[in-house]
Structure formats: C-alpha cells, structure tokens
Design a protein around this motif. Structure first.
Motif, mmCIF file in Angstrom:
data_model
loop_
_atom_site.group_PDB
_atom_site.id
_atom_site.type_symbol
_atom_site.label_atom_id
_atom_site.label_comp_id
_atom_site.label_asym_id
_atom_site.label_seq_id
_atom_site.Cartn_x
_atom_site.Cartn_y
_atom_site.Cartn_z
ATOM 1 N N ASP A 108 10.649 -4.795 -5.741
ATOM 2 C CA ASP A 108 11.572 -5.841 -6.167
ATOM 3 C C ASP A 108 12.868 -5.633 -5.393
ATOM 4 O OD1 ASP A 108 13.257 -7.635 -7.376
ATOM 5 O OD2 ASP A 108 13.011 -6.828 -9.404
ATOM 6 N N THR A 109 13.215 -6.615 -4.569
ATOM 7 C CA THR A 109 14.410 -6.507 -3.729
ATOM 8 C C THR A 109 15.427 -7.611 -4.036
ATOM 9 O OG1 THR A 109 13.367 -7.841 -2.000
ATOM 10 C CG2 THR A 109 13.108 -5.442 -1.840
ATOM 11 N N LYS A 110 15.247 -8.271 -5.173
ATOM 12 C CA LYS A 110 16.115 -9.412 -5.504
ATOM 13 C C LYS A 110 17.542 -9.023 -5.842
ATOM 14 C CE LYS A 110 12.317 -12.256 -6.977
ATOM 15 N NZ LYS A 110 11.460 -12.583 -8.070
ATOM 16 N N LYS A 111 17.724 -7.886 -6.483
ATOM 17 C CA LYS A 111 19.069 -7.481 -6.896
ATOM 18 C C LYS A 111 19.417 -6.116 -6.302
ATOM 19 C CE LYS A 111 18.497 -7.833 -11.400
ATOM 20 N NZ LYS A 111 18.794 -7.874 -12.823
ATOM 21 N N GLY A 112 20.682 -5.934 -6.049
ATOM 22 C CA GLY A 112 21.165 -4.628 -5.606
ATOM 23 C C GLY A 112 20.795 -4.289 -4.182
ATOM 24 N N LEU A 113 21.011 -3.025 -3.864
ATOM 25 C CA LEU A 113 20.780 -2.535 -2.507
ATOM 26 C C LEU A 113 19.733 -1.431 -2.453
ATOM 27 C CD1 LEU A 113 24.508 -2.467 -1.361
ATOM 28 C CD2 LEU A 113 22.783 -4.219 -0.904
ATOM 29 N N ARG A 114 18.937 -1.340 -3.510
ATOM 30 C CA ARG A 114 17.885 -0.334 -3.557
ATOM 31 C C ARG A 114 16.632 -0.988 -4.129
ATOM 32 N NH1 ARG A 114 17.633 5.049 -7.172
ATOM 33 N NH2 ARG A 114 15.968 6.058 -6.010
ATOM 34 N N PRO A 115 15.466 -0.784 -3.525
ATOM 35 C CA PRO A 115 14.252 -1.417 -4.035
ATOM 36 C C PRO A 115 13.836 -0.842 -5.383
ATOM 37 C CG PRO A 115 13.704 0.130 -2.288
ATOM 38 C CD PRO A 115 15.200 0.077 -2.359
ATOM 39 N N GLY A 116 13.243 -1.698 -6.200
ATOM 40 C CA GLY A 116 12.677 -1.266 -7.480
ATOM 41 C C GLY A 116 11.158 -1.346 -7.414
ATOM 42 N N PHE A 117 10.496 -0.385 -8.031
ATOM 43 C CA PHE A 117 9.039 -0.322 -7.933
ATOM 44 C C PHE A 117 8.328 -0.431 -9.278
ATOM 45 C CE2 PHE A 117 10.651 1.805 -4.141
ATOM 46 C CZ PHE A 117 10.007 1.065 -3.171
ATOM 47 N N LEU A 118 8.982 -1.008 -10.283
ATOM 48 C CA LEU A 118 8.367 -1.136 -11.608
ATOM 49 C C LEU A 118 7.124 -2.016 -11.582
ATOM 50 C CD1 LEU A 118 11.520 -1.424 -13.907
ATOM 51 C CD2 LEU A 118 10.022 0.569 -13.544
ATOM 52 N N GLY A 119 7.044 -2.965 -10.650
ATOM 53 C CA GLY A 119 5.890 -3.856 -10.566
ATOM 54 C C GLY A 119 4.723 -3.292 -9.783
ATOM 55 N N ALA A 120 4.926 -2.177 -9.116
ATOM 56 C CA ALA A 120 3.856 -1.580 -8.313
ATOM 57 C C ALA A 120 2.792 -0.956 -9.207
ATOM 58 C CB ALA A 120 4.434 -0.516 -7.379
ATOM 59 N N ALA A 121 1.567 -0.995 -8.743
ATOM 60 C CA ALA A 121 0.474 -0.356 -9.480
ATOM 61 C C ALA A 121 0.683 1.156 -9.500
ATOM 62 C CB ALA A 121 -0.858 -0.678 -8.819
ATOM 63 N N PRO A 122 0.328 1.816 -10.612
ATOM 64 C CA PRO A 122 0.340 3.282 -10.604
ATOM 65 C C PRO A 122 -0.617 3.776 -9.511
ATOM 66 C CG PRO A 122 -0.146 2.423 -12.802
ATOM 67 C CD PRO A 122 -0.134 1.267 -11.866
ATOM 68 N N PRO A 123 -0.363 4.953 -8.950
ATOM 69 C CA PRO A 123 -1.190 5.422 -7.828
ATOM 70 C C PRO A 123 -2.703 5.368 -8.072
ATOM 71 C CG PRO A 123 0.702 6.851 -8.095
ATOM 72 C CD PRO A 123 0.723 5.895 -9.257
ATOM 73 N N GLY B 205 -12.801 -10.117 16.069
ATOM 74 C CA GLY B 205 -11.738 -9.140 15.890
ATOM 75 C C GLY B 205 -12.083 -8.085 14.854
ATOM 76 N N SER B 206 -11.219 -7.094 14.760
ATOM 77 C CA SER B 206 -11.371 -6.001 13.799
ATOM 78 C C SER B 206 -10.218 -6.032 12.809
ATOM 79 C CB SER B 206 -11.376 -4.659 14.531
ATOM 80 O OG SER B 206 -12.415 -4.599 15.469
ATOM 81 N N LEU B 207 -10.311 -5.171 11.804
ATOM 82 C CA LEU B 207 -9.309 -5.102 10.749
ATOM 83 C C LEU B 207 -8.898 -3.642 10.538
ATOM 84 C CD1 LEU B 207 -7.838 -6.623 8.385
ATOM 85 C CD2 LEU B 207 -9.895 -6.219 7.025
ATOM 86 N N LEU B 208 -7.584 -3.403 10.568
ATOM 87 C CA LEU B 208 -7.038 -2.088 10.226
ATOM 88 C C LEU B 208 -6.247 -2.258 8.942
ATOM 89 C CD1 LEU B 208 -6.325 0.898 10.701
ATOM 90 C CD2 LEU B 208 -4.509 0.138 12.257
ATOM 91 N N VAL B 209 -6.699 -1.619 7.853
ATOM 92 C CA VAL B 209 -6.075 -1.757 6.535
ATOM 93 C C VAL B 209 -5.269 -0.504 6.218
ATOM 94 C CG1 VAL B 209 -6.462 -2.183 4.080
ATOM 95 C CG2 VAL B 209 -8.026 -3.164 5.758
ATOM 96 N N ILE B 210 -3.986 -0.726 5.895
ATOM 97 C CA ILE B 210 -3.064 0.360 5.568
ATOM 98 C C ILE B 210 -2.482 0.085 4.187
ATOM 99 C CG2 ILE B 210 -0.923 1.545 6.233
ATOM 100 C CD1 ILE B 210 -3.056 1.766 8.403
ATOM 101 N N SER B 211 -2.561 1.049 3.281
ATOM 102 C CA SER B 211 -1.933 0.881 1.966
ATOM 103 C C SER B 211 -0.420 0.991 2.131
ATOM 104 C CB SER B 211 -2.443 1.935 0.985
ATOM 105 O OG SER B 211 -2.089 3.233 1.417
ATOM 106 N N GLN B 212 0.310 0.072 1.482
ATOM 107 C CA GLN B 212 1.759 0.110 1.581
ATOM 108 C C GLN B 212 2.375 -0.428 0.293
ATOM 109 O OE1 GLN B 212 3.470 -1.281 5.212
ATOM 110 N NE2 GLN B 212 5.531 -0.947 4.485
ATOM 111 N N PHE B 213 2.661 0.485 -0.639
ATOM 112 C CA PHE B 213 3.178 0.079 -1.935
ATOM 113 C C PHE B 213 4.562 -0.550 -1.832
ATOM 114 C CE2 PHE B 213 5.434 4.050 -1.758
ATOM 115 C CZ PHE B 213 6.507 3.914 -2.619
ATOM 116 N N THR B 214 5.301 -0.289 -0.759
ATOM 117 C CA THR B 214 6.647 -0.853 -0.632
ATOM 118 C C THR B 214 6.624 -2.380 -0.525
ATOM 119 O OG1 THR B 214 6.689 -0.527 1.763
ATOM 120 C CG2 THR B 214 7.599 1.241 0.394
ATOM 121 N N LEU B 215 5.483 -2.968 -0.200
ATOM 122 C CA LEU B 215 5.386 -4.427 -0.145
ATOM 123 C C LEU B 215 5.619 -5.076 -1.503
ATOM 124 C CD1 LEU B 215 2.339 -5.227 2.162
ATOM 125 C CD2 LEU B 215 4.759 -5.549 2.645
ATOM 126 N N VAL B 216 5.335 -4.363 -2.570
ATOM 127 C CA VAL B 216 5.480 -4.950 -3.907
ATOM 128 C C VAL B 216 6.819 -4.591 -4.550
ATOM 129 C CG1 VAL B 216 2.984 -5.120 -4.268
ATOM 130 C CG2 VAL B 216 4.190 -3.076 -5.023
#
Length: 144
Positions: free
Chosen positions: A84-99, A71-82
C-alpha cells in the motif's frame, strides 16, 4: 493478485551469485500475492498472462500472445507489488499474503504454468538479483 509483466529479449535471476533461472524471448513476470488471493485467482491471472496480446505480429501490431511467438516465462515472487503506497513515504504490507500462503499460491501458479509454457523461476523468499532486457520497452500491470 498482481503481476508486473515485461516483454523481454532475455532475463535471468541469480541467488548468491548463481543463475537459477533464465529465459530468452518471452515474459518476465513479477508476481505479488494478496492475503485474499486464491487458486482460482491464480488460474485467472495465468490465463490472462498466457493470452495477453502484447507481442508484435508481422505488421508490428501487438496482436500475438507469448505462446503464439514461442516465448518463455520467467516467474519471480515479489511481495512488494502488493504494498500500500497511497499514504506516507513508507510502503505498508498489511494486504500482502503471509509467507506460507504466498508461497502456496506462487507454487500453484508455477505448477499450472509449467503445463502450458517453457518456464523458469526464481526462489520464493530469497534475495534475488534479476536482470533483463526489456523489449520495447513494453510493461503492463495485471490484476485479478
């Protein structure tokens, strides 16, 4: 580091209407980089991706990895995977790596993967349109 790994019969990524990466049978990998991630974690995750047994053998059991089925591999960057969705109704991105760090680790992951498997990629930081045919469907979240 997080990766959403999908077994696909085909996948492609487009930027501005142009196909920039495409695979047939293999893995679509959405890759998220945390601010505490490193090259060592990228190596661990890549090893797991390449050796994870979620392709069917001759008996229909998930016993083969992507390399065993050619098989092959297609790699896509997706910062939304990291996000924080534990609280509230809006994702938080404080844990994401800087660009800059995210791109550095993404590029490293891609360079290491190219040494072992046929590879296609998206474009880091771009607005991408991804299409796929999920085989199964089979999808796993990997973390290191």
């Amino acid at each position: 580091m997080k990766a959403l790994m999908q077994r696909v019969t085909q996948a492609k990524v487009e930027v501005d209407g142009e196909c920039i990466g495409q695979i047939d049978h293999g893995i679509l990998l959405l890759l998220g980089v945390d601010k505490d991630d490193s090259f060592a974690k990228a190596d661990q995750l890549l090893h797991k991706v390449l050796h994870y047994r979620f392709f069917s053998d001759e008996l229909g059991k998930m016993n083969n990895n992507v390399q065993q089925v050619a098989g092959s591999l297609l790699v896509i960057s997706q910062f939304t995977l990291v996000a924080d969705t534990k609280k509230g109704l809006r994702p938080g991105f404080l844990g994401a790596a800087p660009p800059a760090l995210g791109e550095q680790i993404y590029d490293y992951f891609v360079a290491q993967a190219e040494q072992s498997i046929t590879l296609a990629t998206g474009q880091f930081g771009a607005d991408m349109q991804v299409s796929l045919t999920n085989d199964g469907p089979v999808t796993f979240m990997l973390e290191v």
